[in-house]
Design a protein around this motif. Structure first.
Motif, mmCIF file in Angstrom:
data_model
loop_
_atom_site.group_PDB
_atom_site.id
_atom_site.type_symbol
_atom_site.label_atom_id
_atom_site.label_comp_id
_atom_site.label_asym_id
_atom_site.label_seq_id
_atom_site.Cartn_x
_atom_site.Cartn_y
_atom_site.Cartn_z
ATOM 1 N N ARG A 16 61.939 22.520 69.782
ATOM 2 C CA ARG A 16 60.890 23.547 69.622
ATOM 3 C C ARG A 16 59.735 22.955 68.801
ATOM 4 O O ARG A 16 59.803 21.808 68.347
ATOM 5 C CB ARG A 16 61.463 24.784 68.936
ATOM 6 C CG ARG A 16 61.875 24.504 67.502
ATOM 7 C CD ARG A 16 62.462 25.724 66.825
ATOM 8 N NE ARG A 16 62.347 25.584 65.374
ATOM 9 C CZ ARG A 16 62.948 26.363 64.502
ATOM 10 N NH1 ARG A 16 63.715 27.341 64.915
ATOM 11 N NH2 ARG A 16 62.777 26.171 63.207
ATOM 12 N N GLY A 17 58.699 23.765 68.615
ATOM 13 C CA GLY A 17 57.615 23.426 67.694
ATOM 14 C C GLY A 17 56.847 22.163 68.055
ATOM 15 O O GLY A 17 56.583 21.872 69.230
ATOM 16 N N ILE A 18 56.501 21.413 67.015
ATOM 17 C CA ILE A 18 55.670 20.216 67.186
ATOM 18 C C ILE A 18 56.384 19.163 68.043
ATOM 19 O O ILE A 18 55.777 18.553 68.934
ATOM 20 C CB ILE A 18 55.282 19.652 65.792
ATOM 21 C CG1 ILE A 18 54.341 20.633 65.067
ATOM 22 C CG2 ILE A 18 54.645 18.274 65.919
ATOM 23 C CD1 ILE A 18 54.059 20.288 63.605
ATOM 24 N N THR A 95 62.179 22.973 55.586
ATOM 25 C CA THR A 95 61.692 23.382 54.255
ATOM 26 C C THR A 95 62.794 24.186 53.562
ATOM 27 O O THR A 95 63.575 24.881 54.222
ATOM 28 C CB THR A 95 60.442 24.290 54.353
ATOM 29 O OG1 THR A 95 60.731 25.367 55.249
ATOM 30 C CG2 THR A 95 59.224 23.538 54.844
ATOM 31 N N ARG A 96 62.855 24.081 52.268
ATOM 32 C CA ARG A 96 63.681 24.953 51.413
ATOM 33 C C ARG A 96 62.821 25.217 50.181
ATOM 34 O O ARG A 96 63.048 24.663 49.114
ATOM 35 C CB ARG A 96 65.007 24.267 51.004
ATOM 36 C CG ARG A 96 66.001 24.072 52.113
ATOM 37 C CD ARG A 96 66.609 25.392 52.626
ATOM 38 N NE ARG A 96 67.616 25.161 53.652
ATOM 39 C CZ ARG A 96 67.374 24.975 54.946
ATOM 40 N NH1 ARG A 96 66.124 24.994 55.385
ATOM 41 N NH2 ARG A 96 68.346 24.787 55.810
ATOM 42 N N ASP A 97 61.761 26.038 50.370
ATOM 43 C CA ASP A 97 60.746 26.196 49.330
ATOM 44 C C ASP A 97 61.261 27.032 48.157
ATOM 45 O O ASP A 97 61.914 28.049 48.347
ATOM 46 C CB ASP A 97 59.497 26.883 49.910
ATOM 47 C CG ASP A 97 58.835 26.055 51.011
ATOM 48 O OD1 ASP A 97 59.219 24.885 51.187
ATOM 49 O OD2 ASP A 97 57.928 26.583 51.676
ATOM 50 N N GLN A 98 60.912 26.590 46.973
ATOM 51 C CA GLN A 98 61.295 27.296 45.749
ATOM 52 C C GLN A 98 60.594 26.621 44.573
ATOM 53 O O GLN A 98 60.392 25.406 44.600
ATOM 54 C CB GLN A 98 62.822 27.154 45.566
ATOM 55 C CG GLN A 98 63.485 28.142 44.652
ATOM 56 C CD GLN A 98 63.266 29.589 45.038
ATOM 57 O OE1 GLN A 98 62.323 30.202 44.556
ATOM 58 N NE2 GLN A 98 64.117 30.135 45.926
ATOM 59 N N LEU A 99 60.214 27.410 43.584
ATOM 60 C CA LEU A 99 59.692 26.788 42.367
ATOM 61 C C LEU A 99 60.801 25.928 41.756
ATOM 62 O O LEU A 99 61.984 26.271 41.874
ATOM 63 C CB LEU A 99 59.257 27.856 41.364
ATOM 64 C CG LEU A 99 58.030 28.677 41.778
ATOM 65 C CD1 LEU A 99 57.785 29.799 40.774
ATOM 66 C CD2 LEU A 99 56.798 27.784 41.907
ATOM 67 N N LEU A 100 60.418 24.859 41.101
ATOM 68 C CA LEU A 100 61.396 23.923 40.529
ATOM 69 C C LEU A 100 62.435 24.663 39.679
ATOM 70 O O LEU A 100 63.629 24.364 39.734
ATOM 71 C CB LEU A 100 60.664 22.875 39.680
ATOM 72 C CG LEU A 100 61.546 21.814 39.022
ATOM 73 C CD1 LEU A 100 62.267 20.981 40.069
ATOM 74 C CD2 LEU A 100 60.717 20.915 38.112
ATOM 75 N N ILE A 189 50.191 24.294 60.807
ATOM 76 C CA ILE A 189 50.352 24.340 62.266
ATOM 77 C C ILE A 189 51.212 25.562 62.614
ATOM 78 O O ILE A 189 52.238 25.818 61.963
ATOM 79 C CB ILE A 189 51.040 23.046 62.788
ATOM 80 C CG1 ILE A 189 50.337 21.771 62.247
ATOM 81 C CG2 ILE A 189 51.101 23.041 64.312
ATOM 82 C CD1 ILE A 189 48.913 21.561 62.680
ATOM 83 N N GLU A 190 50.786 26.293 63.640
ATOM 84 C CA GLU A 190 51.482 27.538 64.023
ATOM 85 C C GLU A 190 52.795 27.221 64.747
ATOM 86 O O GLU A 190 52.789 26.933 65.943
ATOM 87 C CB GLU A 190 50.595 28.382 64.943
ATOM 88 C CG GLU A 190 49.221 28.703 64.389
ATOM 89 C CD GLU A 190 49.228 29.921 63.456
ATOM 90 O OE1 GLU A 190 50.302 30.491 63.218
ATOM 91 O OE2 GLU A 190 48.134 30.273 62.989
ATOM 92 N N THR A 191 53.906 27.245 64.006
ATOM 93 C CA THR A 191 55.237 27.057 64.604
ATOM 94 C C THR A 191 56.219 28.003 63.904
ATOM 95 O O THR A 191 55.835 28.720 62.978
ATOM 96 C CB THR A 191 55.759 25.607 64.396
ATOM 97 O OG1 THR A 191 55.986 25.414 62.996
ATOM 98 C CG2 THR A 191 54.796 24.561 64.909
ATOM 99 N N ASP A 192 57.486 27.937 64.322
ATOM 100 C CA ASP A 192 58.513 28.768 63.661
ATOM 101 C C ASP A 192 58.589 28.460 62.169
ATOM 102 O O ASP A 192 58.905 29.328 61.357
ATOM 103 C CB ASP A 192 59.892 28.496 64.289
ATOM 104 C CG ASP A 192 59.966 29.025 65.714
ATOM 105 O OD1 ASP A 192 59.190 29.938 66.052
ATOM 106 O OD2 ASP A 192 60.793 28.526 66.489
ATOM 107 N N MET A 193 58.310 27.188 61.815
ATOM 108 C CA MET A 193 58.405 26.797 60.397
ATOM 109 C C MET A 193 57.412 27.579 59.540
ATOM 110 O O MET A 193 57.730 28.020 58.449
ATOM 111 C CB MET A 193 58.148 25.289 60.264
ATOM 112 C CG MET A 193 58.290 24.765 58.851
ATOM 113 S SD MET A 193 57.990 22.994 58.734
ATOM 114 C CE MET A 193 59.633 22.344 58.931
ATOM 115 N N THR A 194 56.182 27.760 60.058
ATOM 116 C CA THR A 194 55.157 28.464 59.274
ATOM 117 C C THR A 194 55.180 29.966 59.538
ATOM 118 O O THR A 194 54.625 30.733 58.749
ATOM 119 C CB THR A 194 53.759 27.897 59.577
ATOM 120 O OG1 THR A 194 53.604 27.761 60.992
ATOM 121 C CG2 THR A 194 53.550 26.557 58.928
ATOM 122 N N ALA A 195 55.845 30.394 60.626
ATOM 123 C CA ALA A 195 55.901 31.832 60.946
ATOM 124 C C ALA A 195 56.620 32.603 59.849
ATOM 125 O O ALA A 195 56.374 33.792 59.651
ATOM 126 C CB ALA A 195 56.593 32.038 62.286
#
Ligand code: NAD
Length: 248
Positions: A16-18, A95-100, A189-195
């Motif tokens: 999927r995606g890019i 991605t597994r985004d979180q403040l440190l 970039i518009e993908t599932d990751m940024t959705a």
């Protein structure tokens, strides 16, 4: 003559995606496509069909790019099925985004393993083949945040910055054998990751982009065609930002 006629391209994380957009764009330029993802699912079957409709050989493989053994096995299978590898796109990423403050060791380790170690795994596996043929193009999918950093993405930014160091080192190691290595740094970039980003963060990001819009996977895929083909035969060790001017 198409830009990638008869070439064999390996693309990781391409169901999927890019990655998917790169597979289709490469196929439109005549390349045969071996792509991987974590699972061989309906997305993979659909992509195989689309590739076949473009008149090239396309095959999906279930392979975890973060595993050294699985990556070696994947490339061995690709060579059995396709005969060689001319182009490698290290695209798989998470991605597994979180403040440190709140980031777990598990999420740090996982992002580094999937985004950075995967490039080591696959590049090491294909270099044997490219050294024999004395040609090749390796493309690593970095990110603008690998250059600029981003609050809440210390693990992701570190992995993407690591890919840039890796890219430049491999370009120096393999350049004398006519093997080029470059990185692409996509912006938003518009993908599932940024959705999965909340609307307010999205709006804020778009405001900071001179072109005032998110990019499409095809915008990244077009740059990949340039880097994979002879159009870029004197380009190596570079990072190309595909970000609507977000990073200058
Ligand atoms: P996506 O989440 O839509 O697709 C990523 C694909 O990689 C998925 O199919 C996923 O299953 C696969 N994958 C994940 N872990 C894997 C593993 N261990 N082995 C094999 N495959 C695996 O993401 P995308 O937006 O298409 O991103 C593709 C690449 O571009 C990533 O490296 C990402 O970090 C990078 N990138 C994306 C953006 C963006 O805005 N979308 C910006 C900068 C960089």
């Amino acid at each position: 003559m198409k830009l990638l006629q008869g070439k064999v391209a390996v693309i990781t994380g391409a169901s999927r995606g890019i990655g998917r957009a790169i597979a289709l764009r490469f196929a439109a330029e005549g390349a045969n496509i071996a792509f991987s993802d974590l699972n061989y699912d309906d997305n993979c079957i659909a992509l195989e069909k689309e590739l076949a409709a473009l008149g090239v050989k396309g095959k999906g493989y279930a392979s975890d790019a973060s595993s050294f053994e699985a990556s070696e096995k994947f490339i061995d299978e690709v060579v059995k099925d396709f005969g060689t590898v001319d182009i490698l796109v290290n695209n798989a990423g998470i991605t597994r985004d979180q403040l440190l403050m709140r980031m777990s060791e598990t999420d740090w380790d996982l992002v580094i393993k999937v985004n950075l170690k995967s490039a080591f795994n696959l590049t090491k596996a294909v270099q044997k083949i490219m050294l024999k043929t004395r040609s090749g193009s390796i493309i690593n999918m970095s990110s603008v945040v690998g250059v600029s950093g981003n609050a809440g993405q210390s693990n992701y930014s570190a992995s993407k910055a690591g890919l840039i160091g890796f890219t430049k080192s491999i370009a120096q190691e393999l350049g004398s054998r006519n093997i080029r290595c470059n990185a692409i740094a996509p912006g938003f970039i518009e993908t599932d990751m940024t959705a999965k980003l909340p609307d307010d963060i999205r709006t804020e990001w778009i405001k900071g982009i001179p072109l005032r819009r998110g990019g499409k996977p095809e915008d990244v895929a077009n740059t990949c065609v340039f880097l994979a083909s002879d159009l870029s035969s004197y380009v190596s060790g570079q990072v190309i930002n595909v970000c609507g001017g977000m990073l200058m």
